[in-house]
Design a protein around this motif. Structure first.
Motif, PDB file in Angstrom:
ATOM      1  N   ALA A 268      -7.852   1.766  -8.146  1.00  0.00           N
ATOM      2  CA  ALA A 268      -8.099   2.738  -7.773  1.00  0.00           C
ATOM      3  C   ALA A 268      -7.753   4.175  -8.662  1.00  0.00           C
ATOM      4  O   ALA A 268      -8.476   5.447  -8.554  1.00  0.00           O
TER       5      ALA A 268
ATOM      6  N   PRO B 216     -10.782  -2.600 -12.979  1.00  0.00           N
ATOM      7  CA  PRO B 216     -10.347  -4.253 -12.728  1.00  0.00           C
ATOM      8  C   PRO B 216      -9.666  -5.081 -14.287  1.00  0.00           C
ATOM      9  O   PRO B 216      -9.080  -5.987 -14.606  1.00  0.00           O
TER      10      PRO B 216
ATOM     11  N   ARG C 162      -3.455  -4.291  -6.168  1.00  0.00           N
ATOM     12  CA  ARG C 162      -4.486  -4.677  -7.692  1.00  0.00           C
ATOM     13  C   ARG C 162      -5.067  -3.076  -7.354  1.00  0.00           C
ATOM     14  O   ARG C 162      -5.575  -2.620  -7.596  1.00  0.00           O
ATOM     15  N   GLN C 163      -5.612  -2.881  -5.717  1.00  0.00           N
ATOM     16  CA  GLN C 163      -6.469  -1.872  -5.728  1.00  0.00           C
ATOM     17  C   GLN C 163      -5.850  -0.880  -6.045  1.00  0.00           C
ATOM     18  O   GLN C 163      -6.430  -0.110  -6.245  1.00  0.00           O
TER      19      GLN C 163
ATOM     20  N   ASP D  50      -3.724  -8.537  -2.735  1.00  0.00           N
ATOM     21  CA  ASP D  50      -4.954  -7.566  -3.473  1.00  0.00           C
ATOM     22  C   ASP D  50      -4.625  -5.903  -3.248  1.00  0.00           C
ATOM     23  O   ASP D  50      -5.182  -4.982  -4.337  1.00  0.00           O
ATOM     24  N   LEU D  51      -3.574  -5.697  -2.290  1.00  0.00           N
ATOM     25  CA  LEU D  51      -3.477  -4.200  -1.898  1.00  0.00           C
ATOM     26  C   LEU D  51      -2.834  -3.602  -3.420  1.00  0.00           C
ATOM     27  O   LEU D  51      -3.464  -2.443  -3.883  1.00  0.00           O
TER      28      LEU D  51
ATOM     29  N   THR E 234       0.900  -1.115  -0.041  1.00  0.00           N
ATOM     30  CA  THR E 234       0.044  -0.391  -0.082  1.00  0.00           C
ATOM     31  C   THR E 234       0.915   1.119   0.128  1.00  0.00           C
ATOM     32  O   THR E 234       1.049   1.872  -0.831  1.00  0.00           O
TER      33      THR E 234
END
Length: 988
Positions: free
Chosen positions: A881, A887, A876-877, A873-874, A790
């Motif tokens: 965003a 996605p 990817r998120q 998945d961080l 992140t």
């Protein structure tokens, strides 16, 4: 062919006086004198490098050219030939005199020639070496030695009367230091000449008069040259140690000897003493040399002076101004206080100078100062447990280093002095002394620091006291040469603090800090150097010294078995503090947390009352603006120079912090050289060609004689054993900093992640390298996933997508970190160390479709490190965003990354995705001018490189010579990022 005129080739004065054949061309090529000076400096440097290379390739030719030129200079100027540009008062030659200038021209060519000569051209002792005894080489050697011997003889016997000709004689004797090693017949005469110049009574003025600036320069240069020669050949002077000691004692007893020359004399004796073979005799001699300094340090009046803030300020004449302000300009008081300071500073400086010389000599011994007998070293290279990698007694350490046994006497006073200096900057004391119109200047910067800030990167300044200098700008109308204590205090505190911090670095570097004899003092040591209150109240300039002079050496010198007991108590509060300091420092620039750029204005004399009130209240109300202005109090300095100073301190702190971590993680410095050697050896083994180990950089010449290091330096006798110890520390320190202590690891990684947003390209580029090392070491550890996936990933993506001007030039480095994170945390691919090479796909775990098998080198970051087995998945998120990214686009990205794994293909794929986000961002932005934080234009943008290339046209060449530096100077340096603060903690 035409005669090769060395001095005309090297000197710039001919061009400046329009006597050089290319003077007209140079005049037409430069508009700026600074650019001209830079060009000429580079030109002379390259010319001297050529002479050095000629000496290595054709020793006889190079030596004969220099000898021929020297003969011309002897016949023309040695006997008082041309006498022009005379001093109207003394009638002596000056720096502008032809004789002085011409003799200056031969100095560097002679130095580089001798330094570049191969060993066989000078050394006549290796009669058993066939390559040395080749008939042709013997003849060349005889002629080369004969010509250099003639030069040495004429220099030694030359007896000039003009001060500046004496200066040139000193230069020439120093140039011969590489020759004395092979022919010491005239060495002792040269040493005696140096010593005579230090105490030359003929140049001393009458009673009450000061030495002229020229004589001062000569004496200081003679001292520096004495040390330079002695460091090269101390073993050749051991036989004369008794006579030299008596000569030095006579000089030290003279009233006319300069304080700087006293330090030179102590260094001189310590250099010679390090060559004494008997370690006991060596240690006793050094102790005798330093006995006066140690006794002074332990004297009651000195203990009282360093024992408290009040004692120190009274000793330095600060306290007396409270009742008698006129005391700062009273001649008798100024002289008394100045003598007090000289006494205090000289003690620590003398210990530092001698200690450094002893430490340097210890590292040059065959065992590189390792406290193990040479008979044990060859076998040690195959071990994983080393007997010396732990606490080692001072007695064992003194077998290599004769200084270390003095630390039990030095350290208590050193700790107390530093504690007093650090305490003086506490807000309670600042609140008191900033209110006083004179005492406040103990916190001010010096005129010298102001000058460095004003003339960053400039070669054309005339010095602090010259035209455009800053003398008298901090304490308005007064400078450190005046009979006034106020402008002297800042420089005094700087010197004293810097010397004490260097002694801490020496203490760690010599490993005495980790000895059992000093174990009882270690808690007191930690309580001073890692005291959170001391760290918090340091100015940036103090913290820069702390990092460079202590932390660098401390982390590299501590034995790996003592990391938990010795490094943890110091490193944990240090990294916690640095993260907070850097964040507060850059907050006004990034305009986060309500910080305003107005907070970066330095404190002036008119601000002192308000600053004292805030300091009295303390807390964040004081510390946040204190860091925003880098802690700088500039007195009466002008606004532009003050602003330049704050900017300089801000970026220098960030850079030295990044450099320290690079060194600790083997990304630069001595440990990086170890890894470079390892890589070369692996490459040689794969190729089956070990000849590549005998050559280094192409800019150097090498004489056959075995392997050399990657930088071209010769390997020591016990290279493998020494390298094995360093490799072990490289591995264990990285593991300790990132995996063994949660506090250290958390704040270290967080500070580096935050540095990716600080608008300084130098810092950011180096932090990106550190990010790769972090990923290689901990990407496989679950508790790091939030931080890496992140915070680090978001900051890296933001840096590229926002396309800020300061980021121009390092975008590919940033994209490579994005690639490294995504590959390791999401798609199960590992990279080589440093994010290099094609990605290597880990196989899926047979027990689960959602897992990958761990790499075989997860615990070996230098071989690539590991991956996160359960994909996160961080990242990817974060991508999903971004504006314009769906996605589906993210899944297409992963498919491409899995299909094409080369570094170029993967980085191009990531760039294409980030361009979509950047274009969407631009569509919604206003046209506000954000300066370096603003978006780069089309021609600068990496994301739009292809479109930019289509629109660019080749410009016409300018008539004037335009260098890159000129362009940067004209356009200014631009760049930097936007920053919403990232709130997570690593181990929360």
């Amino acid at each position: 062919g035409q005669e090769f005129d060395v001095s005309a080739f090297i000197k710039a004065n001919h061009a400046e006086e329009e006597r050089h054949p290319y003077a007209a061309l140079m005049e037409e090529s430069f508009d700026d004198k600074e650019e001209y000076d830079i060009f000429m400096g580079d030109f002379r440097s390259k010319a001297n490098l050529i002479i050095r290379m000629i000496g290595g390739i054709e020793p006889k030719l190079g030596t004969s050219v220099i000898h021929q030129k020297f003969e011309y200079l002897v016949s023309t100027y040695f006997n008082g030939g041309i006498r022009d540009h005379l001093d109207p008062v003394t009638g002596q030659l000056t720096q502008e005199s032809t004789a002085v200038v011409e003799l200056e021209g031969i100095n560097l060519p002679l130095t580089n020639l001798i330094h570049g000569l191969p060993d066989w051209a000078l050394d006549d002792t290796k009669t058993n070496n066939p390559s040395f005894m080749d008939p042709n080489r013997v003849q060349i050697r005889n002629e080369v030695r004969s010509m250099l011997g003639d030069i040495a003889t004429k220099v030694i016997t030359w007896n000039p009367t003009d001060t500046w000709l004496k200066f040139r004689k000193v230069n020439l004797m120093e140039s011969l230091r590489y020759y004395w090693e092979h022919d010491p017949s005239r060495l002792i005469s040269a040493i005696d000449t140096f010593l005579q110049m230090l105490g030359d009574e003929s140049s001393a003025p009458g009673s009450g008069q000061k030495l002229s600036p020229d004589v001062l320069s000569l004496r200081k240069k003679a001292g520096v040259s004495l040390i330079a020669v002695t460091k090269k050949v101390p073993h050749l002077l051991v036989g004369w140690l008794g006579q030299l000691s008596e000569k030095v004692k006579t000089l030290l007893s003279m009233n006319s000897i300069l304080p700087a020359n006293k330090m030179h004399l102590y260094e001189f004796l310590s250099c010679v003493a390090t060559a004494v073979r008997d370690p006991v005799v060596r240690s006793n001699f050094v102790a005798d040399v330093l006995s006066d300094a140690l006794n002074t340090l332990e004297a009651p009046e000195m203990k009282e002076a360093i024992g408290s803030v009040d004692g120190l300020l009274s000793f330095l004449g600060v306290t007396g101004t409270e009742t008698n302000p006129a005391s700062v300009t009273d001649k008798a008081n100024v002289e008394r206080v100045t003598n007090n300071y000289v006494l205090l500073f000289s003690v620590f400086n003398q210990l530092l100078c001698v200690g450094k010389r002893c430490h340097e000599a210890a590292k040059k011994r065959p065992n590189a100062g390792i406290p193990v007998s040479e008979s044990q070293l060859p076998a040690a290279q195959d071990q994983t447990v080393f007997p010396d990698e732990g606490t080692v007694s001072i007695n064992d350490l003194s077998m290599n280093d004769p200084f270390v046994h003095l630390w039990p006497r030095i350290l208590p006073a050193l700790i107390q002095t530093l504690n007093t200096l650090f305490t003086l900057w506490h807000p309670s004391n600042q609140a008191k002394y900033l209110r006083h119109s004179i005492q406040r200047f103990i916190y001010a910067i010096s005129d010298d620091e102001a000058y460095l800030a004003k003339n960053q990167g400039s070669l054309s300044g005339g010095g602090v006291f010259g035209e455009g200098g800053t003398a008298g700008s901090v304490v308005s109308g007064w400078d450190r040469r005046a009979c006034n204590l106020a402008p002297k205090w800042s420089g005094w505190f700087n010197e004293l603090r810097g010397t004490c911090l260097q002694l801490l670095g020496l203490l760690a570097g010599q490993r005495s800090l980790f000895s059992p004899e000093l174990a009882s003092l270690y808690p007191s040591f930690v309580n001073v150097v890692a005291n959170p209150e001391h760290l918090k109240t340091m100015e940036h300039r103090h913290m820069i010294q702390y990092v460079k002079q202590f932390m660098d050496y401390f982390l590299l010198s501590c034995p790996s078995t003592l990391y938990q007991s010795h490094v943890s108590p110091i490193a944990a509060p240090f990294f916690e503090h640095m993260e907070h300091r850097l964040k507060c420092t850059w907050a006004p620039i990034l305009k986060v947390s309500g910080a305003s750029p107005e907070m970066t204005k330095s404190m002036t004399t008119s601000d002192c009352e308000r600053a004292a009130d805030i300091a009295m209240r303390g807390g964040d109300e004081w510390i946040v603006p204190f860091y925003a202005r880098c802690g700088a109090f500039v007195g009466d300095l002008d606004f532009d120079t003050s602003e330049a100073l704050v900017e300089k301190l801000r970026v220098e702190l960030s850079r030295c912090y990044a450099d320290m971590l690079q060194t600790a993680l083997a990304l630069k410095g001595d440990w990086a050289l170890v890894l470079a050697n390892e890589a070369r050896e692996e490459q040689a083994a794969k190729r089956g060609d070990f000849s590549i180990l005998s050559s280094g950089p192409k800019t150097k010449l090498y004489e056959g004689g075995g392997p050399v290091n990657a930088d071209g330096t010769k390997r020591s006798k016990f290279h493998a054993a020494i390298q094995a110890r360093k490799l072990q520390r490289i591995d264990k320190l990285c593991h300790f900093l990132l995996l063994e202590n949660d506090t250290i690891a958390g704040y270290l990684v967080l500070s580096i992640v935050e540095c990716l947003n600080y608008p300084d390209a130098y810092t950011c580029r180096r932090c990106l390298r550190i990010c790769h090392r972090i990923l290689e070491t901990v990407a496989w550890v679950d508790r790091y996933t939030q931080m890496l996936g992140t915070q680090m990933f978001t900051n890296a993506v933001r840096g590229v997508v926002y396309e800020q001007k300061w980021m121009v030039g390092i975008e590919w480095d940033m994209i490579n970190v994005i690639r490294d994170i995504y590959c390791r945390l999401v798609i199960g691919q590992s990279l080589q160390w440093g994010g290099q090479g094609a990605a290597m796909q880990a196989p899926g775990d047979p027990s689960s479709n959602q897992k990958f098998e761990q790499t075989k080198v997860a615990d070996k970051p230098l071989q690539g490190g590991g991956i996160l087995c359960i994909p996160s998945d961080l990242p990817r998120q974060v991508l999903a965003a971004l504006p314009g990214i769906t996605p589906e686009i993210v899944m297409q990205l992963e498919a491409k990354l899995n299909e094409k794994r080369s570094a170029k293909d993967q980085k191009d794929t990531l760039r294409d995705l980030l361009r979509i986000a950047a274009d969407n961002l631009k569509a919604n932005e206003n046209s506000e001018d954000l300066g370096i934080l603003g978006r780069a234009n089309l021609s600068e943008s990496l994301l739009n490189q292809k479109e930019s290339a289509r629109k660019n046209v080749i410009q016409d060449l300018p008539e004037k010579l335009v260098t890159h530096r000129m362009v940067m100077k004209k356009n200014g340096n631009g760049y930097q990022p936007d920053g919403a603060e990232m709130g997570a903690t690593l181990f929360g």
